[in-house]
Write a protein that holds these residues in place. Structure first.
Motif, PDB file in Angstrom:
ATOM      1  N   VAL A  14       0.818  -1.210   0.000  1.00  7.32           N
ATOM      2  CA  VAL A  14       0.000   0.000   0.000  1.00  7.32           C
ATOM      3  C   VAL A  14       0.850   1.258   0.000  1.00  7.32           C
ATOM      4  O   VAL A  14       0.472   2.263  -0.612  1.00  7.32           O
ATOM      5  N   CYS A  15       1.998   1.214   0.667  1.00  2.17           N
ATOM      6  CA  CYS A  15       2.893   2.374   0.625  1.00  2.17           C
ATOM      7  C   CYS A  15       3.395   2.614  -0.794  1.00  2.17           C
ATOM      8  O   CYS A  15       3.484   3.765  -1.249  1.00  2.17           O
ATOM      9  N   ALA A  16       3.716   1.531  -1.507  1.00  3.15           N
ATOM     10  CA  ALA A  16       4.178   1.678  -2.889  1.00  3.15           C
ATOM     11  C   ALA A  16       3.085   2.254  -3.783  1.00  3.15           C
ATOM     12  O   ALA A  16       3.338   3.137  -4.610  1.00  3.15           O
ATOM     13  N   VAL A  17       1.855   1.756  -3.627  1.00  2.00           N
ATOM     14  CA  VAL A  17       0.739   2.278  -4.427  1.00  2.00           C
ATOM     15  C   VAL A  17       0.475   3.739  -4.085  1.00  2.00           C
ATOM     16  O   VAL A  17       0.290   4.581  -4.979  1.00  2.00           O
ATOM     17  N   ALA A  18       0.454   4.066  -2.798  1.00  2.00           N
ATOM     18  CA  ALA A  18       0.214   5.453  -2.391  1.00  2.00           C
ATOM     19  C   ALA A  18       1.279   6.384  -2.958  1.00  2.00           C
ATOM     20  O   ALA A  18       0.973   7.480  -3.447  1.00  2.00           O
ATOM     21  N   LYS A  19       2.525   5.945  -2.913  1.00  2.00           N
ATOM     22  CA  LYS A  19       3.616   6.775  -3.434  1.00  2.00           C
ATOM     23  C   LYS A  19       3.516   6.895  -4.949  1.00  2.00           C
ATOM     24  O   LYS A  19       3.709   7.974  -5.514  1.00  2.00           O
ATOM     25  N   TYR A  20       3.212   5.792  -5.614  1.00  2.00           N
ATOM     26  CA  TYR A  20       3.094   5.800  -7.075  1.00  2.00           C
ATOM     27  C   TYR A  20       1.989   6.765  -7.519  1.00  2.00           C
ATOM     28  O   TYR A  20       2.144   7.499  -8.503  1.00  2.00           O
ATOM     29  N   LEU A  21       0.878   6.759  -6.793  1.00  2.00           N
ATOM     30  CA  LEU A  21      -0.266   7.597  -7.152  1.00  2.00           C
ATOM     31  C   LEU A  21      -0.137   9.034  -6.648  1.00  2.00           C
ATOM     32  O   LEU A  21      -0.917   9.893  -7.055  1.00  2.00           O
ATOM     33  N   GLY A  22       0.823   9.277  -5.764  1.00  2.00           N
ATOM     34  CA  GLY A  22       0.891  10.590  -5.127  1.00  2.00           C
ATOM     35  C   GLY A  22      -0.307  10.844  -4.230  1.00  2.00           C
ATOM     36  O   GLY A  22      -0.786  11.978  -4.119  1.00  2.00           O
ATOM     37  N   SER A  23      -0.801   9.795  -3.581  1.00  3.45           N
ATOM     38  CA  SER A  23      -1.988   9.923  -2.733  1.00  3.45           C
ATOM     39  C   SER A  23      -1.697  10.836  -1.540  1.00  3.45           C
ATOM     40  O   SER A  23      -0.631  10.748  -0.926  1.00  3.45           O
ATOM     41  N   PRO A  24      -2.651  11.679  -1.184  1.00  5.28           N
ATOM     42  CA  PRO A  24      -2.449  12.621  -0.073  1.00  5.28           C
ATOM     43  C   PRO A  24      -2.666  11.945   1.276  1.00  5.28           C
ATOM     44  O   PRO A  24      -3.671  12.172   1.954  1.00  5.28           O
ATOM     45  N   VAL A  25      -1.723  11.089   1.651  1.00  4.15           N
ATOM     46  CA  VAL A  25      -1.865  10.359   2.904  1.00  4.15           C
ATOM     47  C   VAL A  25      -0.882  10.883   3.940  1.00  4.15           C
ATOM     48  O   VAL A  25       0.216  11.333   3.608  1.00  4.15           O
ATOM     49  N   GLU A  26      -1.292  10.817   5.176  1.00  4.49           N
ATOM     50  CA  GLU A  26      -0.415  11.058   6.318  1.00  4.49           C
ATOM     51  C   GLU A  26       0.041   9.685   6.806  1.00  4.49           C
ATOM     52  O   GLU A  26      -0.775   8.845   7.185  1.00  4.49           O
ATOM     53  N   TYR A  27       1.340   9.459   6.784  1.00  2.00           N
ATOM     54  CA  TYR A  27       1.872   8.160   7.178  1.00  2.00           C
ATOM     55  C   TYR A  27       2.060   8.119   8.694  1.00  2.00           C
ATOM     56  O   TYR A  27       2.638   9.037   9.283  1.00  2.00           O
ATOM     57  N   VAL A  28       1.583   7.043   9.307  1.00  5.69           N
ATOM     58  CA  VAL A  28       1.730   6.845  10.746  1.00  5.69           C
ATOM     59  C   VAL A  28       2.448   5.511  10.947  1.00  5.69           C
ATOM     60  O   VAL A  28       1.884   4.442  10.662  1.00  5.69           O
ATOM     61  N   ARG A  29       3.689   5.575  11.404  1.00  8.88           N
ATOM     62  CA  ARG A  29       4.473   4.351  11.583  1.00  8.88           C
ATOM     63  C   ARG A  29       4.078   3.649  12.876  1.00  8.88           C
ATOM     64  O   ARG A  29       3.984   4.273  13.931  1.00  8.88           O
ATOM     65  N   VAL A  30       3.855   2.344  12.774  1.00  8.51           N
ATOM     66  CA  VAL A  30       3.527   1.510  13.930  1.00  8.51           C
ATOM     67  C   VAL A  30       4.759   0.652  14.230  1.00  8.51           C
ATOM     68  O   VAL A  30       5.205  -0.118  13.381  1.00  8.51           O
TER      69      VAL A  30
END
Length: 209
Positions: A14-30
């Motif tokens: 999902v991180c790869a897809v979000a980055k590829y799409l330039g999705s406006p997400v706030e990443y929260v590391r667990v």
């Protein structure tokens, strides 16, 4: 949107897809090593106690395949195809991957990478042998499918590629025998040409103190 992740196989998709799409997400590391996935606040987002999780307004999504599809649909991207027949094909390969290819590859990933990371002891030799044999069996199916194809479905990049290929960047560390499968190697080289695939996570891995 908030995307809860760790630097492990399913969040990698999902991180790869979000980055590829330039999705406006706030990443929260667990931090899995500290058990943050079992904290009450996180369990309120995903009672399974696993990453990834996407929170998009009132939508709370677990499961990497669903999150990839949501991100693609939201972006209007053909990573999730527009036609129904191709959608079914994408679902077929994602389902096959979870049941077979990444299932057994994931066992090798667990034995060789996650166990040392979490201090769970040495790899189980019997589990490694069984997983390696099954991985070879299903890798042969994927290799044959890719013989005359650049991507898994319809000649185009889709979330099926992001899902099915998730372990290949760790092939050496997880001891996946992909050297025996030239079409898989060629496909993965094509994926590695994508910056979002090579470096999917928002930050470098933390350095141990």
């Amino acid at each position: 949107m908030k995307l809860y992740y760790a630097e492990t196989m399913n969040p990698r998709k999902v991180c790869a897809v979000a980055k590829y799409l330039g999705s406006p997400v706030e990443y929260v590391r667990v931090d899995l090593s500290r058990g943050e996935q079992r904290a009450p606040a996180f369990l309120a987002e995903n009672p399974n106690g696993k990453v990834p999780v996407l929170v998009d307004g009132d939508t709370h999504l677990w499961e990497s395949t669903a999150i990839m599809a949501h991100l693609a649909v939201k972006a209007g991207s053909d990573l999730w195809p527009a036609d129904a027949a191709s959608q079914v094909e994408v679902l077929r390969w994602l389902s096959w991957d979870i049941a077979h290819f990444s299932r057994h590859g994931g066992s090798l990933y667990f034995e060789h990478m996650i166990k040392p990371y979490l201090g769970l002891g040495e790899p189980n030799a019997a589990a490694v042998e069984e997983a390696t044999n099954f991985f070879r069996r299903f890798a042969a199916v994927l290799d044959a499918h890719l013989e005359d194809r650049d991507y898994l479905v319809g000649g185009k990049l889709s979330i099926a590629d992001f899902g099915t290929g998730v372990l290949l960047p760790w092939a050496k560390e997880a001891r996946l025998p992909i050297g025996e499968f030239p079409n898989i190697q060629r496909w993965h080289e094509r994926m590695m040409a994508l910056p979002a695939w090579r470096e999917p996570f928002p930050e470098p891995l933390p350095v141990a103190a």
